[in-house]
Design an enzyme around this catalytic site. Structure first.
Site, PDB file in Angstrom:
ATOM      1  N   ASP A 248      31.742 -66.176 -30.602  1.00  0.00           N
ATOM      2  CA  ASP A 248      32.910 -66.369 -29.742  1.00  0.00           C
ATOM      3  C   ASP A 248      32.747 -67.682 -28.986  1.00  0.00           C
ATOM      4  OD1 ASP A 248      35.202 -65.896 -28.235  1.00  0.00           O
ATOM      5  OD2 ASP A 248      34.767 -63.750 -28.080  1.00  0.00           O
TER       6      ASP A 248
ATOM      7  N   HIS B 119      38.318 -56.219 -26.616  1.00  0.00           N
ATOM      8  CA  HIS B 119      37.650 -56.098 -25.322  1.00  0.00           C
ATOM      9  C   HIS B 119      38.573 -56.331 -24.136  1.00  0.00           C
ATOM     10  CE1 HIS B 119      37.835 -60.327 -26.242  1.00  0.00           C
ATOM     11  NE2 HIS B 119      37.537 -60.618 -24.985  1.00  0.00           N
ATOM     12  N   ASP B 120      39.769 -56.838 -24.366  1.00  0.00           N
ATOM     13  CA  ASP B 120      40.699 -57.166 -23.280  1.00  0.00           C
ATOM     14  C   ASP B 120      41.812 -56.137 -23.099  1.00  0.00           C
ATOM     15  OD1 ASP B 120      39.547 -59.475 -22.286  1.00  0.00           O
ATOM     16  OD2 ASP B 120      40.596 -60.792 -23.674  1.00  0.00           O
TER      17      ASP B 120
ATOM     18  N   GLU C  83      42.212 -67.572 -31.013  1.00  0.00           N
ATOM     19  CA  GLU C  83      42.950 -66.623 -30.184  1.00  0.00           C
ATOM     20  C   GLU C  83      44.297 -67.252 -29.822  1.00  0.00           C
ATOM     21  OE1 GLU C  83      42.335 -63.891 -26.181  1.00  0.00           O
ATOM     22  OE2 GLU C  83      41.411 -65.866 -26.286  1.00  0.00           O
TER      23      GLU C  83
ATOM     24  N   ASP D 263      38.205 -68.746 -28.267  1.00  0.00           N
ATOM     25  CA  ASP D 263      38.868 -68.180 -27.106  1.00  0.00           C
ATOM     26  C   ASP D 263      39.992 -69.096 -26.627  1.00  0.00           C
ATOM     27  OD1 ASP D 263      38.818 -66.127 -24.922  1.00  0.00           O
ATOM     28  OD2 ASP D 263      38.355 -67.883 -23.690  1.00  0.00           O
TER      29      ASP D 263
END
Length: 558
Positions: free
Chosen positions: A98, A329-330, A256, A200
């Protein structure tokens, strides 16, 4: 279309802090991941995406990086990472890291040097502005996590931009030295042998440089699209990244896609563009979140889901590729958001992976979803760890828009801690995640929902995941098939076929708690086989099929 390995591969996302603790400190780590590689391989996934493992003060759980080329000490050492990479590759598992290219930690050496003086050679690594005439921030931009996107630096008497927390200053990608600094980081990890990056908020690298005040009434989503993302040089930067770094490695880039829409997505991922290999869009994940805010939630509507998938199918006909996900995860747990995590927990969890496994695009699944992990109930704000949720709560106390009980309920419904509770391995203390109290509390339902119990149950969510992902490996039509939808206006049932060459599959999904009859007619297609069914039985005739609550069925039609 180029049928690259990463398009058909299934991605398994690991949040390392919550996956497996190997040294009894309450925090998951790299050795913990290595110890579970055989389990991960058994899922029939191909690629492991690991959320940030770089050195960080952890103000935003690793998305505030202080050293891109060092391992976070609580996760282990570089030697531990090398072992993980080697062991994964021996099992034919790819490793994706990431990358956080939009911002650093305020503890990064670049930012420390940038703060020393306005004349520092690192000053232009970040975005600085003088105060407005009244001494306040340069404009009214808001952070993703609440409050102003600007923080005043007393030592140099200027504001710096941070679209996330004040501990995460945004990098200035206008500066070629910044870009080259990030490229050097990418080469460091690619030279080690990793297989790609999840990038990200990559769409934010180029911003609206006018820095004019924005109209807050257009909603936060539109603010992101118009001002924070899709800036004037974004495609220049991403093409440069491809040319200088990515094209020289057998690795892929998954960006992302916050702020990226169906209308402009092909500019990021069109094969002729040579920018990103795929984007990780948010339309599905945010299908019931109106403005990216806890307070702007609508009821789940299947028609909306259908429209979203239909639109992204069109994007891929333009030569691009996307990643698909219902959880990460968000976001809160998918079975709690889109299924029924009580009466039909097992059935709805299976139905949701059937939906995702049969859509075109690269499937991403998040740790714990393969056993149907659910949201956790937090009783007070002291139990909340996530900085976004805590900021929302305390800002709400000031505005008094909601009561404290209402704000906590919103956090329990949609907050990020729901996805970050420790992985539930067994029914022993702390769910087998650790030998001591973990950094975040374990969901109390771990005694009923855990890996060990589900391995032994042939009808479990886990074993269904294994089966359908095995089918996805076997049949290219799952990933690449031409999509045809039926009963588009049905609010309870999602029905579609996929065709590739001489193979055709038909998918039936019931999104309701009631039985529903499907009017699909097989017609001359007399020869059809049941590929998978999340119930033990199928009620059917040649003219119709009666679906049980949250039932999903896939037929192979000859």
């Amino acid at each position: 279309m180029n049928l690259n390995w990463f398009k058909k591969g299934v991605v398994y996302q690991i949040y390392p802090r919550s996956f497996k603790d190997s040294n009894a400190d309450g925090i998951g780590d790299l050795k913990g991941i290595t110890s579970k590689l055989d389990y991960i391989k058994s899922l029939n996934v191909d690629i492991i995406w690991i959320s940030p493992i770089f050195k960080s003060p952890n103000k935003d759980n690793g998305y505030d990086v202080s050293d891109y080329c060092a391992i976070m000490p609580e996760f282990g050492t570089m030697s531990d990472f090398d072992e993980l990479l080697n062991e994964a590759h021996q099992r034919d598992l790819k490793i994706v890291l990431d990358l956080v290219p939009n911002h650093t930690s305020d503890k990064h050496s670049w930012f420390k040097k940038a703060k020393q003086s306005k004349n520092s050679p690192y000053r232009d690594f970040y975005i600085w502005k003088k105060p407005s005439p009244d001494g306040g921030p340069p404009n009214n931009w808001k952070s993703f996590f609440g409050g102003s996107a600007w923080t005043f630096d007393d030592s140099t008497e200027e504001y710096y931009l941070h679209l996330f927390t004040k501990y995460q200053p945004d990098l200035n990608w206008e500066n070629p030295k910044v870009r080259e600094g990030i490229y050097e980081v990418m080469r460091f990890w690619l030279d080690k042998g990793i297989d790609g990056f999840r990038m990200d908020v990559v769409s934010l690298l180029s911003k609206d440089l006018s820095f004019e005040n924005i109209d807050p009434n257009i909603g936060f989503r539109k603010i992101i699209e118009k001002h924070y993302a899709n800036g004037p040089k974004i495609h220049q930067y991403l093409h440069e990244m491809h040319e200088k770094v990515m094209k020289h490695y057998d690795a892929f880039s998954m960006g992302e896609g916050v702020g990226i829409t169906q209308d402009n997505a092909h500019l990021y991922v069109g094969e002729d563009r040579k920018e990103l290999d795929m984007i990780y869009h948010f339309d599905i994940l945010e299908n019931n979140i109106i403005n990216g805010k806890y307070e702007d939630i609508s009821e789940f509507e299947l028609i909306n889901i259908k429209n979203i998938f239909r639109g992204w199918q069109k994007v891929m006909t333009k030569g691009g590729w996307i990643a698909n996900a219902l959880g990460n995860h968000d976001f809160a747990r998918l079975v709690s958001r889109f299924g029924n995590d009580k009466k039909y927990h097992k059935e709805s969890a299976k139905m949701l992976i059937t939906l995702m496994a049969t859509q075109n695009g690269t499937l991403n699944i998040y740790q714990g979803d393969e056993i149907g992990m659910t949201n956790i109930q937090l009783d007070n704000i002291e139990e909340v760890n996530d900085i976004q949720s805590r900021n929302f709560y305390y800002e709400n106390l000031e505005s008094q828009k909601f009561s404290e009980e209402e704000a906590l309920e919103m956090i329990n419904n949609e907050g990020r801690d729901n996805a970050r509770t420790p992985m539930q391995w067994n029914k022993e203390d702390y769910a087998g995640f650790s030998e001591i109290q973990p950094w975040l509390q374990v969901n109390p339902n771990f005694e009923k929902i855990n890996v060990e119990q589900q391995i032994a149950d042939s009808e479990s969510v886990l074993n269904y995941y294994r089966s359908i992902l095995a089918l996805k490996k076997e049949h290219n039509v799952f990933t690449y098939g031409k999509f045809e939808e039926f009963e588009k206006n049905n609010k309870n049932i999602y029905t579609y076929s996929k065709t590739l060459g001489y193979q055709k599959i038909v998918v039936f999904l019931n999104f309701s708690e009631f039985e529903n009859v499907i009017d699909y007619e097989f017609g001359n297609e007399k020869n059809y086989d049941l590929l998978i069914n999340n119930y033990k039985f199928v009620t059917k005739t040649l003219e119709n099929i009666c679906l049980k609550p949250y039932q999903s069925i896939i037929f192979n039609v000859n």
